[in-house]
Write a protein that holds these residues in place. Structure first.
Motif, PDB file in Angstrom:
ATOM      1  N   ALA A   1       0.833  -1.203   0.000  1.00  0.00           N
ATOM      2  CA  ALA A   1       0.000   0.000   0.000  1.00  0.00           C
ATOM      3  C   ALA A   1       0.869   1.255   0.000  1.00  0.00           C
ATOM      4  O   ALA A   1       0.585   2.217  -0.725  1.00  0.00           O
ATOM      5  CB  ALA A   1      -0.925  -0.013   1.215  1.00  0.00           C
TER       6      ALA A   1
ATOM      7  N   SER B   1      -6.928   1.753  -5.194  1.00  0.00           N
ATOM      8  CA  SER B   1      -8.055   1.046  -4.588  1.00  0.00           C
ATOM      9  C   SER B   1      -7.555  -0.116  -3.739  1.00  0.00           C
ATOM     10  O   SER B   1      -6.395  -0.522  -3.836  1.00  0.00           O
ATOM     11  CB  SER B   1      -8.988   0.511  -5.684  1.00  0.00           C
ATOM     12  OG  SER B   1      -8.333  -0.532  -6.415  1.00  0.00           O
ATOM     13  N   LEU B   2      -8.450  -0.658  -2.933  1.00  0.00           N
ATOM     14  CA  LEU B   2      -8.088  -1.838  -2.147  1.00  0.00           C
ATOM     15  C   LEU B   2      -7.767  -3.015  -3.065  1.00  0.00           C
ATOM     16  O   LEU B   2      -6.893  -3.832  -2.754  1.00  0.00           O
ATOM     17  CB  LEU B   2      -9.232  -2.198  -1.182  1.00  0.00           C
ATOM     18  CG  LEU B   2      -9.530  -1.189  -0.082  1.00  0.00           C
ATOM     19  CD1 LEU B   2     -10.617  -1.723   0.858  1.00  0.00           C
ATOM     20  CD2 LEU B   2      -8.280  -0.843   0.723  1.00  0.00           C
TER      21      LEU B   2
ATOM     22  N   LYS C   1      -9.073  -8.942  -0.011  1.00  0.00           N
ATOM     23  CA  LYS C   1      -9.514  -7.741   0.696  1.00  0.00           C
ATOM     24  C   LYS C   1      -9.987  -8.069   2.107  1.00  0.00           C
ATOM     25  O   LYS C   1     -10.000  -7.187   2.978  1.00  0.00           O
ATOM     26  CB  LYS C   1     -10.636  -7.057  -0.094  1.00  0.00           C
ATOM     27  CG  LYS C   1     -10.130  -6.268  -1.287  1.00  0.00           C
ATOM     28  CD  LYS C   1     -11.168  -5.288  -1.807  1.00  0.00           C
ATOM     29  CE  LYS C   1     -12.320  -5.993  -2.466  1.00  0.00           C
ATOM     30  NZ  LYS C   1     -13.236  -5.033  -3.142  1.00  0.00           N
TER      31      LYS C   1
ATOM     32  N   ASN D   1     -10.686  -0.414   7.026  1.00  0.00           N
ATOM     33  CA  ASN D   1     -10.941   0.230   5.740  1.00  0.00           C
ATOM     34  C   ASN D   1      -9.650   0.895   5.252  1.00  0.00           C
ATOM     35  O   ASN D   1      -8.588   0.706   5.848  1.00  0.00           O
ATOM     36  CB  ASN D   1     -12.093   1.248   5.855  1.00  0.00           C
ATOM     37  CG  ASN D   1     -11.838   2.263   6.966  1.00  0.00           C
ATOM     38  OD1 ASN D   1     -10.691   2.592   7.279  1.00  0.00           O
ATOM     39  ND2 ASN D   1     -12.903   2.766   7.563  1.00  0.00           N
ATOM     40  N   LYS D   2      -9.770   1.674   4.197  1.00  0.00           N
ATOM     41  CA  LYS D   2      -8.590   2.283   3.590  1.00  0.00           C
ATOM     42  C   LYS D   2      -7.942   3.312   4.517  1.00  0.00           C
ATOM     43  O   LYS D   2      -6.709   3.389   4.619  1.00  0.00           O
ATOM     44  CB  LYS D   2      -8.994   2.938   2.262  1.00  0.00           C
ATOM     45  CG  LYS D   2      -7.819   3.347   1.370  1.00  0.00           C
ATOM     46  CD  LYS D   2      -8.367   3.870   0.046  1.00  0.00           C
ATOM     47  CE  LYS D   2      -7.299   4.466  -0.830  1.00  0.00           C
ATOM     48  NZ  LYS D   2      -7.860   5.038  -2.071  1.00  0.00           N
ATOM     49  N   ASP D   3      -8.760   4.103   5.213  1.00  0.00           N
ATOM     50  CA  ASP D   3      -8.202   5.067   6.159  1.00  0.00           C
ATOM     51  C   ASP D   3      -7.513   4.364   7.321  1.00  0.00           C
ATOM     52  O   ASP D   3      -6.468   4.815   7.803  1.00  0.00           O
ATOM     53  CB  ASP D   3      -9.302   5.989   6.697  1.00  0.00           C
ATOM     54  CG  ASP D   3      -9.687   7.081   5.706  1.00  0.00           C
ATOM     55  OD1 ASP D   3      -8.925   7.299   4.743  1.00  0.00           O
ATOM     56  OD2 ASP D   3     -10.750   7.707   5.889  1.00  0.00           O
TER      57      ASP D   3
END
Length: 215
Positions: free
Chosen positions: A29, A42-43, A54, A63-65
């Motif tokens: 990431a 994106s994930l 995922k 989540n992404k944050d």
């Protein structure tokens, strides 16, 4: 294998394989965020790059944050582990040498292109999300200021310096690097001036310590 003790995912992996999977997600990431920007990744991109699914991201980070916060924790542990070395006033540690070495260590880390790029990414994301901004401030700048404040407190208690407000003094101390830090972040830093930087840091620490003597 890197230690995940300083990051705060939803559930730390208990197995070696899970630990390695978690590190792979963080590193993949980070690489993609630095290359493309946070919003453009994106994930699915991260999973395709790191392998796995995922489900692992949701399990470990939510989540992404949450993943971005964990990356900040992970990189902070790597970034700071060699900056603030142990200080033991009872072993006659030279406070002047310690303060100079800490700033030199900090400077050596922030001039690394990847670290500078990640700091730019942090500024970008903290402008987008106040919760992330507050979290990163607490875990990053505030944390290292508190470490130095504690060292200044020890030095004060043993009569090495006079420091009646160690937190303010710690903030002032790190301000020594502010101009250098901004030049690095803006991409106008010239590494040819490193010798001059060493002289500058030494000069500023000497003035800092002069200001922390009893009048």
């Amino acid at each position: 294998m890197q230690n995940l003790a300083h990051i705060e995912p939803l559930g730390l992996p208990q197995t070696r394989r899970g630990h390695e999977r978690c590190v792979a997600l963080l590193e993949s990431a980070t690489e993609l965020f630095l290359k493309r920007g946070f919003e453009a990744v994106s994930l699915d991109d991260i999973v395709n790059h790191a392998g796995g699914s995922k489900a692992s991201i949701y399990k470990y980070f939510g989540n992404k944050d949450g993943l971005f916060k964990a990356i900040c924790d992970y990189r902070r542990s790597l970034f700071f582990k060699d900056i603030c070395l142990p200080f033991n006033v009872n072993e006659n540690t030279d406070i002047r040498a310690y303060l100079i070495r800490t700033l030199l260590n900090f400077h050596q880390h922030i001039v690394m292109p990847e670290n500078a790029a990640f700091m730019r990414l942090i500024f970008e994301q903290t402008g987008r999300n106040p919760d992330i901004a507050q979290y990163i401030h607490e875990q990053g700048p505030k944390h290292i200021q508190n470490v130095i404040a504690e060292i200044l407190t020890q030095a004060h208690e043993h009569g090495l310096i006079y420091c009646d407000n160690p937190l303010f003094s710690a903030q002032f101390y790190f301000g020594i690097l502010r101009n250098l830090e901004w030049r690095i972040l803006m991409g106008i830093y010239d590494p040819k001036n490193d010798q001059e930087t060493d002289k500058y840091i030494t000069y500023c620490v000497d003035r800092f310590l002069e200001g922390h003597q009893k009048r």
